[in-house]
Design a protein around this motif. Sequence first.
Motif, PDB file in Angstrom:
ATOM      1  N   THR A 212     -27.725 -23.337  86.977  1.00  0.00           N
ATOM      2  CA  THR A 212     -28.086 -23.103  85.579  1.00  0.00           C
ATOM      3  C   THR A 212     -29.284 -22.162  85.445  1.00  0.00           C
ATOM      4  OG1 THR A 212     -29.374 -25.161  85.559  1.00  0.00           O
ATOM      5  CG2 THR A 212     -27.101 -25.279  84.809  1.00  0.00           C
ATOM      6  N   ASP A 213     -30.223 -22.226  86.392  1.00  0.00           N
ATOM      7  CA  ASP A 213     -31.344 -21.283  86.351  1.00  0.00           C
ATOM      8  C   ASP A 213     -30.878 -19.860  86.626  1.00  0.00           C
ATOM      9  OD1 ASP A 213     -33.022 -23.380  85.829  1.00  0.00           O
ATOM     10  OD2 ASP A 213     -33.955 -23.431  87.817  1.00  0.00           O
ATOM     11  N   THR A 214     -29.876 -19.728  87.470  1.00  0.00           N
ATOM     12  CA  THR A 214     -29.390 -18.399  87.858  1.00  0.00           C
ATOM     13  C   THR A 214     -28.384 -17.833  86.866  1.00  0.00           C
ATOM     14  OG1 THR A 214     -29.666 -19.047  90.185  1.00  0.00           O
ATOM     15  CG2 THR A 214     -28.375 -17.055  89.749  1.00  0.00           C
ATOM     16  N   HIS A 217     -26.758 -22.283  81.424  1.00  0.00           N
ATOM     17  CA  HIS A 217     -25.967 -23.508  81.279  1.00  0.00           C
ATOM     18  C   HIS A 217     -24.544 -23.154  80.856  1.00  0.00           C
ATOM     19  CE1 HIS A 217     -28.848 -26.760  81.856  1.00  0.00           C
ATOM     20  NE2 HIS A 217     -29.761 -25.979  81.301  1.00  0.00           N
ATOM     21  N   PRO A 218     -23.538 -23.799  81.458  1.00  0.00           N
ATOM     22  CA  PRO A 218     -22.152 -23.538  81.040  1.00  0.00           C
ATOM     23  C   PRO A 218     -21.965 -23.801  79.554  1.00  0.00           C
ATOM     24  CG  PRO A 218     -22.201 -24.833  83.062  1.00  0.00           C
ATOM     25  CD  PRO A 218     -23.612 -24.790  82.547  1.00  0.00           C
ATOM     26  N   VAL A 219     -21.110 -22.992  78.954  1.00  0.00           N
ATOM     27  CA  VAL A 219     -20.759 -23.179  77.547  1.00  0.00           C
ATOM     28  C   VAL A 219     -19.241 -23.306  77.462  1.00  0.00           C
ATOM     29  CG1 VAL A 219     -22.767 -21.932  76.675  1.00  0.00           C
ATOM     30  CG2 VAL A 219     -20.667 -20.667  77.180  1.00  0.00           C
ATOM     31  N   PRO A 220     -18.745 -24.065  76.499  1.00  0.00           N
ATOM     32  CA  PRO A 220     -17.289 -24.192  76.362  1.00  0.00           C
ATOM     33  C   PRO A 220     -16.636 -22.821  76.268  1.00  0.00           C
ATOM     34  CG  PRO A 220     -18.394 -25.817  75.009  1.00  0.00           C
ATOM     35  CD  PRO A 220     -19.472 -24.914  75.541  1.00  0.00           C
ATOM     36  N   GLY A 268     -17.406 -20.605  82.642  1.00  0.00           N
ATOM     37  CA  GLY A 268     -18.275 -21.140  81.610  1.00  0.00           C
ATOM     38  C   GLY A 268     -19.721 -20.689  81.705  1.00  0.00           C
ATOM     39  N   TYR A 269     -20.116 -20.090  82.834  1.00  0.00           N
ATOM     40  CA  TYR A 269     -21.522 -19.687  83.011  1.00  0.00           C
ATOM     41  C   TYR A 269     -21.779 -18.318  82.369  1.00  0.00           C
ATOM     42  CZ  TYR A 269     -22.174 -23.450  86.382  1.00  0.00           C
ATOM     43  OH  TYR A 269     -22.267 -24.682  86.997  1.00  0.00           O
ATOM     44  N   PRO A 270     -22.748 -18.220  81.445  1.00  0.00           N
ATOM     45  CA  PRO A 270     -23.035 -16.943  80.778  1.00  0.00           C
ATOM     46  C   PRO A 270     -23.317 -15.803  81.753  1.00  0.00           C
ATOM     47  CG  PRO A 270     -24.168 -18.727  79.648  1.00  0.00           C
ATOM     48  CD  PRO A 270     -23.576 -19.326  80.892  1.00  0.00           C
ATOM     49  N   GLY A 271     -23.991 -16.096  82.867  1.00  0.00           N
ATOM     50  CA  GLY A 271     -24.333 -15.051  83.819  1.00  0.00           C
ATOM     51  C   GLY A 271     -23.152 -14.521  84.600  1.00  0.00           C
ATOM     52  N   ILE A 358      -6.916 -22.454  78.620  1.00  0.00           N
ATOM     53  CA  ILE A 358      -7.479 -23.800  78.720  1.00  0.00           C
ATOM     54  C   ILE A 358      -8.997 -23.717  78.619  1.00  0.00           C
ATOM     55  CG2 ILE A 358      -5.570 -24.734  80.075  1.00  0.00           C
ATOM     56  CD1 ILE A 358      -7.291 -24.374  82.575  1.00  0.00           C
ATOM     57  N   LEU A 359      -9.625 -24.851  78.313  1.00  0.00           N
ATOM     58  CA  LEU A 359     -11.074 -24.882  78.127  1.00  0.00           C
ATOM     59  C   LEU A 359     -11.798 -25.410  79.366  1.00  0.00           C
ATOM     60  CD1 LEU A 359     -11.407 -26.309  74.498  1.00  0.00           C
ATOM     61  CD2 LEU A 359     -12.098 -24.028  75.243  1.00  0.00           C
ATOM     62  N   THR A 360     -12.942 -24.809  79.662  1.00  0.00           N
ATOM     63  CA  THR A 360     -13.857 -25.324  80.669  1.00  0.00           C
ATOM     64  C   THR A 360     -15.276 -25.153  80.129  1.00  0.00           C
ATOM     65  OG1 THR A 360     -14.421 -25.288  83.039  1.00  0.00           O
ATOM     66  CG2 THR A 360     -14.128 -23.146  81.953  1.00  0.00           C
ATOM     67  N   GLY A 361     -16.273 -25.565  80.889  1.00  0.00           N
ATOM     68  CA  GLY A 361     -17.655 -25.319  80.480  1.00  0.00           C
ATOM     69  C   GLY A 361     -18.356 -26.465  79.776  1.00  0.00           C
ATOM     70  N   PHE A 362     -17.830 -27.701  79.933  1.00  0.00           N
ATOM     71  CA  PHE A 362     -18.463 -28.841  79.266  1.00  0.00           C
ATOM     72  C   PHE A 362     -19.427 -29.556  80.213  1.00  0.00           C
ATOM     73  CE2 PHE A 362     -14.652 -28.073  76.756  1.00  0.00           C
ATOM     74  CZ  PHE A 362     -15.146 -28.142  75.463  1.00  0.00           C
ATOM     75  N   GLY A 363     -20.434 -28.822  80.692  1.00  0.00           N
ATOM     76  CA  GLY A 363     -21.478 -29.416  81.505  1.00  0.00           C
ATOM     77  C   GLY A 363     -22.365 -30.319  80.671  1.00  0.00           C
ATOM     78  N   HIS A 364     -23.336 -30.950  81.325  1.00  0.00           N
ATOM     79  CA  HIS A 364     -24.161 -31.927  80.617  1.00  0.00           C
ATOM     80  C   HIS A 364     -24.931 -31.313  79.449  1.00  0.00           C
ATOM     81  CE1 HIS A 364     -27.873 -30.568  82.754  1.00  0.00           C
ATOM     82  NE2 HIS A 364     -27.060 -30.385  83.773  1.00  0.00           N
ATOM     83  N   ASN A 365     -25.339 -30.057  79.581  1.00  0.00           N
ATOM     84  CA  ASN A 365     -26.089 -29.423  78.490  1.00  0.00           C
ATOM     85  C   ASN A 365     -25.213 -29.244  77.255  1.00  0.00           C
ATOM     86  OD1 ASN A 365     -28.703 -27.996  77.775  1.00  0.00           O
ATOM     87  ND2 ASN A 365     -27.235 -26.366  77.336  1.00  0.00           N
TER      88      ASN A 365
END
Length: 536
Positions: A212-214, A217-220, A268-271, A358-365
Motif C-alpha cells: 500500500t505504501d508503494t 490502497h486497493p480500490v474497487p 486494484g492498486y492505483p500505482g 468482475i470486481l476486485t480491490g476490496f482491501g481493508h481500507n
Amino acid sequence: MGMFCNQCEQAAHGTGCDISGVCGKKPDVATLQDHLVYGLKSLALHADKLGRDPEIDRFTIEGLFTTVTNVDFEAPRIGGIIKRCYELKEKARTALAAKGTTLSGPVAEWKPAEDLDGMTRQGEAYGINAQHANEDIRSVIEILMYGLKGMAAYMDHAMILGRSDDEVLAFFQKALAATTDPNLGLMDFVGLSMECGKHNLTVMGLLDAAHTDTYGHPVPTSVQLGTKAGKAILVSGHDLKMLEEILKQTEGKGINIYTHGEMLPAHGYPGLKKYSHLVGNFGGAWQDQAKEFATFPGAIIFNTNCIQKPADNYTDRLFTWGLVAWPGVNHIDGWDFSPVINKALESPALPENPGQEILTGFGHNAVLGVADKVIAAVKAGQIKHFFLVGGCDGAKSGRNYYTEFAEKAPKDTVILTLACGKYRFNKLEFGDIGGIPRLLDVGQCNDAYSAIQIAVALAGAFECGVNDLPLSMILSWYEQKAVVILLTLLHLGIKNIKIGPSLPAFITPNVLNFLVENFNLGPITTADADLKAILG
C-alpha cells in the motif's frame, strides 16, 4: 530412489507421494529439497547463536521458499543452493568459533557431497519421517516446518520491497534449530507453531504496508476477462514489484499486459492500474494453466509458486523468474525482462474479444471506508451473516463445494473472498445489499491480513470478540502458505473454522483431536449441512 512428500493437499492416496509428486516433482528433486531443508537446519543451529547476519537471513528465506510446492523443479539448481547453504553454514561456524563456541553432532557437522548424485543419496536420509520417531511430535514439527515455509514466501515478497523485521528473522533461525532438538516435546512444538502464526501476522502486515505504501490502497476495480487486440504478456504469481517492472519496461511498446491467478488483485492498486496497458485478467486458477496457456499466443512468465509441467505447445513462450524454475524453461535473473518482451513482440497477437468484467480491490481500507454502511446494514437486519470463503484452489475433486456454498449462501449474507479459491465462484452474479456488493474480493492469499483487519474492526464496532461476530470462515487449502495463515488465525484465537476439501495428511488423529478440542477446527461436509449448522 525413494521419496516421501505430504506437504500439499493433493498428497497421493491421502497419505503422501512416494513414487513421484502429484505436483510433477520427481524423486531426485524431492530428496534434494529434503536435503536443503536439513542444510537450513544445520545453518540455523549456528545462526541462532550467532545473531543477525543479513546474508544468512536472506538466504534462509529464499531457501525455505524454494521448497514450497510448485516452485523449483530443477535438480541442478537446488544442488547449487545446497552448496551455498553449506558455505554459509561454514561462515557461521567460523564466526562462532572465533567467539569460543563450537557445535557438534550430525546436524551441526552436516556436509553435502561434492556431486549432485551424492547430494541426492544423502537427501534420502533427511526426509520427513526422519524428523522424529513419535508420529504426533513429527506431525507438529511438520506443521511448524510448513508454517515456516509459507511465512518465508510472504517474507520474500516483503523483502523484495525493502521490508524486514529482525524479530521475525530471529524466529526463523530459532524454530529451524528447535526442530533438531530431541529434548523438546509435543507442547514445545505446539507453542512454536502458535508463535509462527504470531510472527506471520507481522509479516503479512509488513507486506500489506509495503504494497500500500508503494502502490496505494486497493480500490474497487472492474477487471476485463476478455482480450484486447495486440501483442501480449501474461504474468502469473504474486509478486507486484515484478509486475510493475514489466509494466514499466513495456510502456509504449504496443504490448498489453494480462494477469493470471493470484495476480488478479493487482488491478486494484492505483500505482499499477495507472498503466493503460494493464488490460485484464486471462484464465483462472493455477491448476487450469495447461489448457488455458495453450490458447494464449503471447509470452507467459511466472514470478512465484504455482507452476506446473508445461505443455509443449507453449514451453517456448514460457519464462520463470525469482525462485521459480522448471527444467528446459527460460529463466530470467534480475530485473531485465527484454527476453520476455522480445518473445511477446515476435509472437502472434491476441484478438479483440471483450468478455465479462468482475470486481476486485476490496482491501481493508476500501471496506472499512464504508464500515458505517456495513454496520448500519447489520443493525438493520439487512446483512445477517458474513462468510470468508477462500484460500487455495486445486485440481482434486471436492472443490465444487465452495462454488455450491457461495451460490447457496442466503441473499442477506456477504461473502469475503481471497486467494485463487475465489475462481470457483468469482464470475457468478451475487448482487448487492444496499449498494454493498455481496461478493468482496479482498485480494491475494497474503491479504488474509485485510480480512483479519476487517473482522477486528467489526468486532470493535459491535463491542464483541471476533468469535462472537456473525462471521464464519470456510477455507480451502493446498500448500504451505495456507498452513501458515491457519496458524495465524489460530494464534488470534479464532475458532469454528471449517477447512477442506480434505484434511492435511500430515496431521495425526491425536493432533487433529487437539485442534478440534481447542479451536473447534473441522472439515467441511456438504454446503447444505454446513450452512444449516452455521445459520440454524
